[in-house]
Motif scaffolding. Structure first.
Motif, PDB file in Angstrom:
ATOM      1  N   LEU A 217       0.828  -1.208   0.000  1.00 17.51           N
ATOM      2  CA  LEU A 217       0.000   0.000   0.000  1.00 17.51           C
ATOM      3  C   LEU A 217       0.860   1.255   0.000  1.00 17.51           C
ATOM      4  N   ALA A 218       1.914   1.267   0.801  1.00 11.35           N
ATOM      5  CA  ALA A 218       2.795   2.433   0.865  1.00 11.35           C
ATOM      6  C   ALA A 218       3.461   2.693  -0.484  1.00 11.35           C
ATOM      7  N   VAL A 219       3.971   1.642  -1.127  1.00 14.24           N
ATOM      8  CA  VAL A 219       4.617   1.804  -2.429  1.00 14.24           C
ATOM      9  C   VAL A 219       3.616   2.303  -3.466  1.00 14.24           C
ATOM     10  N   ASN A 220       2.423   1.754  -3.475  1.00 13.90           N
ATOM     11  CA  ASN A 220       1.417   2.196  -4.440  1.00 13.90           C
ATOM     12  C   ASN A 220       0.985   3.632  -4.202  1.00 13.90           C
ATOM     13  N   LEU A 221       0.864   4.037  -2.939  1.00 13.38           N
ATOM     14  CA  LEU A 221       0.462   5.415  -2.647  1.00 13.38           C
ATOM     15  C   LEU A 221       1.552   6.406  -3.026  1.00 13.38           C
ATOM     16  N   LEU A 222       2.798   6.005  -2.957  1.00 12.52           N
ATOM     17  CA  LEU A 222       3.898   6.898  -3.310  1.00 12.52           C
ATOM     18  C   LEU A 222       3.998   7.120  -4.818  1.00 12.52           C
ATOM     19  N   ARG A 223       3.344   6.308  -5.602  1.00 10.94           N
ATOM     20  CA  ARG A 223       3.385   6.460  -7.066  1.00 10.94           C
ATOM     21  C   ARG A 223       2.552   7.636  -7.535  1.00 10.94           C
ATOM     22  N   GLY A 224       1.624   8.126  -6.751  1.00  8.39           N
ATOM     23  CA  GLY A 224       0.885   9.340  -7.095  1.00  8.39           C
ATOM     24  C   GLY A 224      -0.538   9.116  -7.557  1.00  8.39           C
ATOM     25  N   TRP A 225      -0.758   8.310  -8.591  1.00  9.04           N
ATOM     26  CA  TRP A 225      -2.095   8.144  -9.129  1.00  9.04           C
ATOM     27  C   TRP A 225      -3.076   7.539  -8.127  1.00  9.04           C
TER      28      TRP A 225
ATOM     29  N   VAL B 198      -3.287   8.143  -5.068  1.00  8.19           N
ATOM     30  CA  VAL B 198      -3.714   9.230  -4.183  1.00  8.19           C
ATOM     31  C   VAL B 198      -4.845  10.009  -4.844  1.00  8.19           C
ATOM     32  N   LEU B 199      -4.727  10.231  -6.150  1.00 10.00           N
ATOM     33  CA  LEU B 199      -5.782  10.924  -6.879  1.00 10.00           C
ATOM     34  C   LEU B 199      -7.081  10.121  -6.847  1.00 10.00           C
ATOM     35  N   SER B 200      -6.973   8.822  -6.992  1.00  5.85           N
ATOM     36  CA  SER B 200      -8.143   7.960  -6.931  1.00  5.85           C
ATOM     37  C   SER B 200      -8.790   8.009  -5.547  1.00  5.85           C
ATOM     38  N   LEU B 201      -7.971   7.967  -4.505  1.00  5.53           N
ATOM     39  CA  LEU B 201      -8.508   8.063  -3.142  1.00  5.53           C
ATOM     40  C   LEU B 201      -9.180   9.412  -2.909  1.00  5.53           C
ATOM     41  N   LEU B 202      -8.595  10.472  -3.441  1.00  2.00           N
ATOM     42  CA  LEU B 202      -9.181  11.803  -3.298  1.00  2.00           C
ATOM     43  C   LEU B 202     -10.538  11.882  -4.005  1.00  2.00           C
ATOM     44  N   ALA B 203     -10.615  11.314  -5.209  1.00  2.00           N
ATOM     45  CA  ALA B 203     -11.892  11.307  -5.935  1.00  2.00           C
ATOM     46  C   ALA B 203     -12.944  10.520  -5.169  1.00  2.00           C
ATOM     47  N   THR B 204     -12.557   9.388  -4.603  1.00  6.32           N
ATOM     48  CA  THR B 204     -13.487   8.584  -3.811  1.00  6.32           C
ATOM     49  C   THR B 204     -13.965   9.354  -2.591  1.00  6.32           C
ATOM     50  N   LEU B 205     -13.052  10.053  -1.942  1.00  6.88           N
ATOM     51  CA  LEU B 205     -13.410  10.862  -0.775  1.00  6.88           C
ATOM     52  C   LEU B 205     -14.392  11.962  -1.159  1.00  6.88           C
ATOM     53  N   LEU B 206     -14.152  12.619  -2.297  1.00  4.70           N
ATOM     54  CA  LEU B 206     -15.058  13.681  -2.739  1.00  4.70           C
ATOM     55  C   LEU B 206     -16.454  13.146  -3.040  1.00  4.70           C
ATOM     56  N   VAL B 207     -16.532  11.989  -3.680  1.00  2.00           N
ATOM     57  CA  VAL B 207     -17.836  11.379  -3.953  1.00  2.00           C
ATOM     58  C   VAL B 207     -18.539  11.034  -2.642  1.00  2.00           C
ATOM     59  N   GLY B 208     -17.799  10.493  -1.684  1.00  2.00           N
ATOM     60  CA  GLY B 208     -18.373  10.159  -0.390  1.00  2.00           C
ATOM     61  C   GLY B 208     -18.903  11.380   0.344  1.00  2.00           C
ATOM     62  N   VAL B 209     -18.135  12.470   0.298  1.00  2.00           N
ATOM     63  CA  VAL B 209     -18.566  13.710   0.959  1.00  2.00           C
ATOM     64  C   VAL B 209     -19.830  14.250   0.294  1.00  2.00           C
ATOM     65  N   ALA B 210     -19.870  14.189  -1.027  1.00  2.70           N
ATOM     66  CA  ALA B 210     -21.061  14.674  -1.740  1.00  2.70           C
ATOM     67  C   ALA B 210     -22.292  13.835  -1.395  1.00  2.70           C
ATOM     68  N   LEU B 211     -22.133  12.530  -1.358  1.00  2.00           N
ATOM     69  CA  LEU B 211     -23.264  11.664  -0.999  1.00  2.00           C
ATOM     70  C   LEU B 211     -23.704  11.881   0.443  1.00  2.00           C
ATOM     71  N   TYR B 212     -22.748  12.076   1.336  1.00  2.00           N
ATOM     72  CA  TYR B 212     -23.088  12.341   2.737  1.00  2.00           C
ATOM     73  C   TYR B 212     -23.861  13.658   2.851  1.00  2.00           C
ATOM     74  N   ALA B 213     -23.425  14.679   2.125  1.00  2.00           N
ATOM     75  CA  ALA B 213     -24.113  15.971   2.179  1.00  2.00           C
ATOM     76  C   ALA B 213     -25.547  15.844   1.674  1.00  2.00           C
ATOM     77  N   ARG B 214     -25.746  15.075   0.605  1.00  2.00           N
ATOM     78  CA  ARG B 214     -27.110  14.862   0.103  1.00  2.00           C
ATOM     79  C   ARG B 214     -27.965  14.105   1.105  1.00  2.00           C
ATOM     80  N   TRP B 215     -27.356  13.122   1.787  1.00  2.00           N
ATOM     81  CA  TRP B 215     -28.079  12.340   2.791  1.00  2.00           C
ATOM     82  C   TRP B 215     -28.504  13.240   3.946  1.00  2.00           C
ATOM     83  N   VAL B 216     -27.601  14.112   4.408  1.00  2.00           N
ATOM     84  CA  VAL B 216     -27.929  15.026   5.504  1.00  2.00           C
ATOM     85  C   VAL B 216     -29.011  16.005   5.060  1.00  2.00           C
TER      86      VAL B 216
END
Length: 73
Positions: free
Chosen positions: A28-36, A38-56
């Motif tokens: 996991l550490a080696v894959n996260l250091l490659r960069g891409w 991290v972008l995927s995790l950030l996109a997933t986090l943004l989608v999660g935040v948007a869905l949570y906001a709609r739920w609230v």
């Protein structure tokens, strides 16, 4: 699983689980250091935040029936 194996009194299995956990952490550490990833995790986090906001905003419905009842009002 390492802790579970230790509580069950199986030190060999606990050792295997600890080594496997170390390998997974290293991968996991080696894959996260490659960069891409991290972008995927950030996109997933943004989608999660948007869905949570709609739920609230929808009043935190607990199930499909609750959503349908609120939509019919």
């Amino acid at each position: 699983m390492t802790r579970f194996a230790r509580t069950e009194g199986k030190p060999a299995l606990a050792g295997v689980n600890a080594v496997a956990a170390g390998c997974v952490a290293f991968t996991l550490a080696v894959n996260l250091l490659r960069g891409w990833p991290v972008l995927s995790l950030l996109a997933t986090l943004l989608v999660g935040v948007a869905l949570y906001a709609r739920w609230v905003r929808a009043g935190r419905p607990t199930g499909v029936e609750d959503v349908e009842a609120r939509a019919e009002r």
